[in-house]
Design an enzyme around this catalytic site. Structure first.
Site, short mmCIF file in Angstrom:
data_model
loop_
_atom_site.label_atom_id
_atom_site.label_comp_id
_atom_site.label_asym_id
_atom_site.label_seq_id
_atom_site.Cartn_x
_atom_site.Cartn_y
_atom_site.Cartn_z
CG ASP A 27 -33.39 2.96 -10.06
OD1 ASP A 27 -33.96 3.01 -11.17
OD2 ASP A 27 -33.29 1.91 -9.40
NE ARG A 107 -27.89 -0.08 -0.74
CZ ARG A 107 -27.10 -0.07 -1.80
NH1 ARG A 107 -25.84 0.31 -1.67
NH2 ARG A 107 -27.55 -0.44 -2.97
CG ASP A 136 -30.52 -1.79 -0.91
OD1 ASP A 136 -30.02 -2.45 0.02
OD2 ASP A 136 -30.08 -1.82 -2.06
CB SER A 188 -31.27 -3.50 -10.97
OG SER A 188 -31.00 -2.71 -9.83
#
Length: 452
Positions: A27, A107, A136, A188
């Site tokens: 991504d 994150r 996220d 992913s």
């Protein structure tokens, strides 16, 4: 068409710099080229190594190959463990009682690094590669908003790029971007030293068992060593400081425990998870060290915390986990909960033994100089120091409200709820009488009876 070509539409952000949170995955690698080609940004990538990035030089080269003008990388493993992982462990934070929040904890730190890089580069824009369906995106957006509300956040995956994973793979190939994902195995994956998360592809069918290639850190429990292995973990105020008698700093301790527990098939989590955006998702996690350390930490707390503290802290743990999962790390609420958690850890020091055996981990022993467990009080053998005679008075006082309610509200009367719960010949006779005479309706619930 690019700016400068006859008849081309000027790119919206030409000559502007955008700092992109860059993982090196599909991504974000595609996002580098897309931000340049579609919006005109000069892209600077920002990568924080939280324990699974691998070769930082290779990440830099890949970012440049994807079109970035500059690639910033930082080893943030120690920061991650000291200021994010250990506080969450002390809190006992497990989202929906299972997920140790590996990605969710990473994150806010990555967002902090992103903001720092934007300041250093004089950029007014930051970007991330999160989709519009995941958690996220919320974590990045909220963290940036809390730390630098003047920055503008761009999320190509939820507005503009609009590519499926197969289309991303094709786009990457056309632009010469090296990617590991394939159409046959389009997982992913997000990794840091606290855990590994895997989703997408065949995993989206909750009925299907995860294929073998999903797992990288843990062996199949059926193929784990036949002989169990015990590990001993020492805690100091809720923080692991030694493993099997050897003092270790956090990064090394977690890495070694990941290897040990993973070898015995411990640490696999297959979870149907409730995302913040309102959908359920199927998530596969590998977190050997996190699973074992949470289990050991709780066992030690059982030994040193009071009953009331344990019960209240369990509620705080759930609130803390939800807060982290929902992206509210940089909030006053988190600061307040953290202050309470730190206070509870004053006496959470000691040692715990965990037995690893073919996919399971069990507490084998625990000890602490602050233990509230007293053998003299608990034993039924010699040395019993408990005053058995005192129990009579204790039960009398403890049972006073119950006896008073029983006397005044007829809890055990002929038509009471308690009686109706126990079928008897007399009860059946009363029911037969009432069926012949409906006018005998029962008293209200306030009188302790129910309608039959």
């Amino acid at each position: 068409m690019r700016a400068g070509v006859a008849g081309a539409k000027p790119l919206r952000y030409a000559n502007e710099t955008c700092v992109l949170a860059y993982s090196g995955g599909l991504d974000t690698s595609v996002a580098v080229a897309w931000l340049r080609e579609t919006l005109g940004f000069e892209v600077v990538t920002c990568t924080g190594d939280l324990g699974a990035t691998g070769d930082l030089d290779a990440v830099q080269r890949k970012a440049i190959a994807s079109g970035a003008k500059k690639a910033i990388v930082q080893d943030a493993r120690d920061i991650f463990v000291r200021y994010f992982v250990w506080p969450a462990l002390q809190a006992g934070a497990l989202y929906e009682d299972r997920y140790p929040l590996a990605t969710a904890l990473g994150r806010p730190l990555l967002a902090k690094l992103l903001v720092d890089a934007a300041r250093a580069e004089g950029a007014r824009f930051v970007a991330h590669g999160c989709t519009g369906k995941g958690n996220d995106q919320v974590r990045f957006d909220l963290a940036v908003g809390a730390l630098a509300p003047d920055l503008t956040v761009i999320a190509p995956m939820r507005g503009g790029m609009n590519m499926t994973r197969d289309e991303e793979i094709d786009y990457a190939r056309r632009h010469g971007i090296p990617v590991e994902a394939t159409k046959k195995s389009p997982y992913s994956v997000d990794e840091n030293l606290w855990g590994r998360s895997i989703e997408a592809g065949v995993l989206e069918d909750p009925w299907g068992a995860p294929p073998r290639d999903v797992y990288q850190w843990t062996v199949d429990p059926g193929e784990a060593p036949a002989r169990p292995r015990e590990v001993a973990i020492v805690f100091a105020e809720g923080v692991p400081v030694a493993l099997d008698g050897e003092a270790l700093e956090g990064v090394t301790l977690i890495g070694r425990l990941n290897e040990l527990a993973g070898k015995h098939g411990v640490g696999r989590i297959d979870q149907i998870e409730n995302r913040l955006v309102g959908i359920k998702s199927r998530e596969i996690y590998e977190a050997p060290a996190a699973v074992v350390l949470h289990q050991a930490h709780r066992a030690l707390e059982d030994l040193v915390l009071t009953k009331d503290a344990l019960r209240f802290k369990a509620r705080v743990a759930q609130e803390y986990a939800d807060l982290v999962y929902n992206g509210l790390w940089f909030s006053a609420h988190h600061q307040d909960l953290s202050a309470y958690v730190r206070s509870t850890q004053r006496f959470v020091s000691g040692e715990v033994r965990i037995r690893l055996d073919r996919g399971t981990s069990t507490v084998a022993g625990r000890r602490s100089e602050h233990s509230l467990y007293s053998t003299a009080l608990a034993t039924y053998g010699k040395g019993d120091a408990f005053d058995h005679r005192a129990s009579e008075g204790f039960i009398t006082v403890f049972g006073l409200p119950l006896r008073n309610q029983a006397r005044t509200q007829a809890l055990w009367g002929p038509d009471s709820e308690a009686t109706l719960a126990i079928p008897s010949k007399n009860l059946e006779a009363r029911r037969a009488t009432q069926s012949r005479n409906p006018a005998r309706g029962s008293r209200s619930a306030a009188g302790g009876c129910i309608r039959t």
